[in-house]
Design an enzyme around this catalytic site. Sequence first.
Site, PDB file in Angstrom:
ATOM      1  N   TYR A  33      -8.414   6.609  -5.739  1.00 51.17           N
ATOM      2  CA  TYR A  33      -9.082   6.106  -4.502  1.00 51.17           C
ATOM      3  C   TYR A  33      -9.879   6.667  -3.755  1.00 51.17           C
ATOM      4  CZ  TYR A  33      -7.939   3.544  -0.082  1.00 51.17           C
ATOM      5  OH  TYR A  33      -8.149   2.950   1.275  1.00 51.17           O
TER       6      TYR A  33
ATOM      7  N   ARG B 120      -4.598 -10.843   3.846  1.00 47.11           N
ATOM      8  CA  ARG B 120      -3.535 -10.116   4.420  1.00 47.11           C
ATOM      9  C   ARG B 120      -4.222  -8.931   5.268  1.00 47.11           C
ATOM     10  NH1 ARG B 120      -0.937  -7.528   0.360  1.00 47.11           N
ATOM     11  NH2 ARG B 120      -2.243  -8.071  -1.267  1.00 47.11           N
TER      12      ARG B 120
ATOM     13  N   LYS C 298     -13.537   5.551  -2.748  1.00 46.98           N
ATOM     14  CA  LYS C 298     -14.147   5.432  -1.375  1.00 46.98           C
ATOM     15  C   LYS C 298     -15.266   6.401  -1.005  1.00 46.98           C
ATOM     16  CE  LYS C 298     -11.500   2.053   0.081  1.00 46.98           C
ATOM     17  NZ  LYS C 298     -12.237   0.726   0.516  1.00 46.98           N
TER      18      LYS C 298
ATOM     19  N   ASP D 109     -11.661 -12.852  -7.708  1.00 44.19           N
ATOM     20  CA  ASP D 109     -11.069 -11.503  -8.105  1.00 44.19           C
ATOM     21  C   ASP D 109     -12.665 -10.815  -7.979  1.00 44.19           C
ATOM     22  OD1 ASP D 109     -10.596  -8.876  -9.072  1.00 44.19           O
ATOM     23  OD2 ASP D 109      -9.741  -9.917 -11.108  1.00 44.19           O
TER      24      ASP D 109
ATOM     25  N   GLY E 193      -9.556  -4.442  -1.292  1.00 45.50           N
ATOM     26  CA  GLY E 193      -9.414  -3.157  -1.965  1.00 45.50           C
ATOM     27  C   GLY E 193      -7.919  -2.856  -2.269  1.00 45.50           C
TER      28      GLY E 193
ATOM     29  N   ARG F 177      -7.008 -12.661  -4.104  1.00 38.88           N
ATOM     30  CA  ARG F 177      -7.092 -12.802  -5.662  1.00 38.88           C
ATOM     31  C   ARG F 177      -6.867 -14.522  -6.119  1.00 38.88           C
ATOM     32  NH1 ARG F 177      -4.703  -7.054  -6.817  1.00 38.88           N
ATOM     33  NH2 ARG F 177      -3.689  -7.467  -4.600  1.00 38.88           N
TER      34      ARG F 177
ATOM     35  N   ILE G  62      -3.762   2.706   8.942  1.00 40.67           N
ATOM     36  CA  ILE G  62      -3.605   1.162   9.394  1.00 40.67           C
ATOM     37  C   ILE G  62      -2.445   0.921   8.720  1.00 40.67           C
ATOM     38  CG2 ILE G  62      -4.944  -0.970   9.697  1.00 40.67           C
ATOM     39  CD1 ILE G  62      -6.705   1.559  11.087  1.00 40.67           C
TER      40      ILE G  62
HETATM   41  P1  NDP Z   1      -3.746  -4.993   1.883  1.00 41.01           P
HETATM   42  O1  NDP Z   1      -3.112  -4.379   0.499  1.00 41.01           O
HETATM   43  O2  NDP Z   1      -2.856  -5.302   2.936  1.00 41.01           O
HETATM   44  O3  NDP Z   1      -4.639  -6.332   1.447  1.00 41.01           O
HETATM   45  C1  NDP Z   1      -5.772  -6.129   0.441  1.00 41.01           C
HETATM   46  C2  NDP Z   1      -6.507  -7.320   0.474  1.00 41.01           C
HETATM   47  O4  NDP Z   1      -7.382  -7.213  -0.477  1.00 41.01           O
HETATM   48  C3  NDP Z   1      -5.732  -8.563   0.166  1.00 41.01           C
HETATM   49  O5  NDP Z   1      -6.176  -9.686   0.994  1.00 41.01           O
HETATM   50  C4  NDP Z   1      -5.788  -8.725  -1.281  1.00 41.01           C
HETATM   51  O6  NDP Z   1      -5.779 -10.230  -1.464  1.00 41.01           O
HETATM   52  C5  NDP Z   1      -7.333  -8.280  -1.428  1.00 41.01           C
HETATM   53  N1  NDP Z   1      -7.541  -8.026  -2.772  1.00 41.01           N
HETATM   54  C6  NDP Z   1      -7.138  -6.727  -3.431  1.00 41.01           C
HETATM   55  N2  NDP Z   1      -7.746  -6.631  -4.611  1.00 41.01           N
HETATM   56  C7  NDP Z   1      -8.482  -7.942  -4.909  1.00 41.01           C
HETATM   57  C8  NDP Z   1      -9.372  -8.309  -5.707  1.00 41.01           C
HETATM   58  N3  NDP Z   1      -9.666  -7.629  -6.890  1.00 41.01           N
HETATM   59  N4  NDP Z   1     -10.217  -9.366  -5.525  1.00 41.01           N
HETATM   60  C9  NDP Z   1     -10.081 -10.111  -4.184  1.00 41.01           C
HETATM   61  N5  NDP Z   1      -9.360  -9.703  -3.270  1.00 41.01           N
HETATM   62  C10 NDP Z   1      -8.455  -8.476  -3.505  1.00 41.01           C
HETATM   63  O7  NDP Z   1      -4.765  -3.693   2.111  1.00 41.01           O
HETATM   64  P2  NDP Z   1      -5.302  -3.492   3.692  1.00 41.01           P
HETATM   65  O8  NDP Z   1      -5.664  -4.332   4.153  1.00 41.01           O
HETATM   66  O9  NDP Z   1      -4.831  -2.129   4.213  1.00 41.01           O
HETATM   67  O10 NDP Z   1      -6.792  -2.600   2.856  1.00 41.01           O
HETATM   68  C11 NDP Z   1      -8.109  -3.319   3.244  1.00 41.01           C
HETATM   69  C12 NDP Z   1      -9.104  -2.535   2.868  1.00 41.01           C
HETATM   70  O11 NDP Z   1      -9.065  -1.263   3.926  1.00 41.01           O
HETATM   71  C13 NDP Z   1      -9.381  -1.823   1.453  1.00 41.01           C
HETATM   72  O12 NDP Z   1     -10.436  -1.550   1.119  1.00 41.01           O
HETATM   73  C14 NDP Z   1      -8.608  -0.458   1.856  1.00 41.01           C
HETATM   74  O13 NDP Z   1      -9.084   0.453   0.908  1.00 41.01           O
HETATM   75  C15 NDP Z   1      -9.148  -0.057   3.114  1.00 41.01           C
HETATM   76  N6  NDP Z   1      -8.525   0.718   3.962  1.00 41.01           N
HETATM   77  C16 NDP Z   1      -7.159   0.613   4.417  1.00 41.01           C
HETATM   78  C17 NDP Z   1      -6.087   1.633   5.163  1.00 41.01           C
HETATM   79  C18 NDP Z   1      -4.919   1.467   5.493  1.00 41.01           C
HETATM   80  O14 NDP Z   1      -4.594   2.248   6.031  1.00 41.01           O
HETATM   81  N7  NDP Z   1      -4.622   0.307   5.258  1.00 41.01           N
HETATM   82  C19 NDP Z   1      -7.255   2.847   5.537  1.00 41.01           C
HETATM   83  C20 NDP Z   1      -8.605   3.021   4.898  1.00 41.01           C
HETATM   84  C21 NDP Z   1      -8.927   1.879   4.390  1.00 41.01           C
HETATM   85  P3  NDP Z   1      -4.347 -10.946  -2.245  1.00 41.01           P
HETATM   86  O15 NDP Z   1      -3.796 -11.276  -0.991  1.00 41.01           O
HETATM   87  O16 NDP Z   1      -4.685 -12.067  -3.011  1.00 41.01           O
HETATM   88  O17 NDP Z   1      -3.646  -9.832  -3.056  1.00 41.01           O
END
Ligand code: NDP
Length: 254
Positions: A158, A11, A162, A60, A89, A33, A191
Amino acid sequence: MASVLVTGGTRGIGAGIVDTLVAHGFNVGFCGRSLRPETEARAQALSGTYGVKVRAYACDISDAASREALLDAFTADFGSLEVLVNNAGIAPKVRCDLLDMSEESFEELLRTNLQGPFFLTQSAARRMIADAKTTEFRCIINIGSVSADYVSVNRGEYCLSKAGVAMATKLWAVRLADAQIPVYELRPGVIRSDMTAGVAEKYDKMIADGLTLQKRWGTPADVGRAVAALATGSLAYSTGEVINIDGGLTVLRF
Ligand code: NDP
């Protein structure tokens, strides 16, 4: 073509990274996950569209055995790993003041956002060093956050996670330099994704009021394009660097 492993590609930003990489011709494995039927279907569709290998895995990243199983499965499917993108994350389940933060939330955030990627990098790096055959450009890309520097007292765990990713990037850049494996940190700002959906109205207003120089939300594709640039070796003579993908949010002004 090089093979890339993207954590959290199901996602949001991770999905944008996967889409951009396959369009550039990379073979890509990604994880979430758990694996949903639509995730497998998406992997197959991307593979068919771009003529590259695409595989989805359940992992995970906060669990050591699950991380090892991911790398084993990826290696069995792709042969070698050229690029690791530590993207997966989480945000705190509840945004609450530092005075109320629970140790449970602190531990969950640190284990998922910092410990998971750190030790996935350690294991991946051991394998990459042992695999001297590849002639492809190799690198490791950490998805950090402007929250490494910017304080939010309602999600301090958080920010801490980071800030740790920022130091992990520098540590690995130094350790892996002799192995010719640059390590980069991409630092997104705001984002559009599931992570920010619950606070979209707040950010709509902040962006309209000038939070970012470029007055729009960032998109997963914005981050994906930056990952593709790094993965293709466009910044091969750089390592340990932070690249902001934030529409100018962090430019100091007064
Ligand atoms: P989302 O919540 O939209 O997506 C998170 C993704 O990480 C999903 O694919 C989820 O998988 C996966 N995930 C979460 N926990 C685990 C785990 N324990 N093991 C494996 N996969 C995991 O988040 P974003 O796309 O917004 O964020 C992605 C990264 O970007 C993160 O590191 C976030 O901190 C960073 N970020 C985001 C910002 C933003 O504004 N959105 C800004 C700055 C940084 P599943 O579908 O199975 O839950």
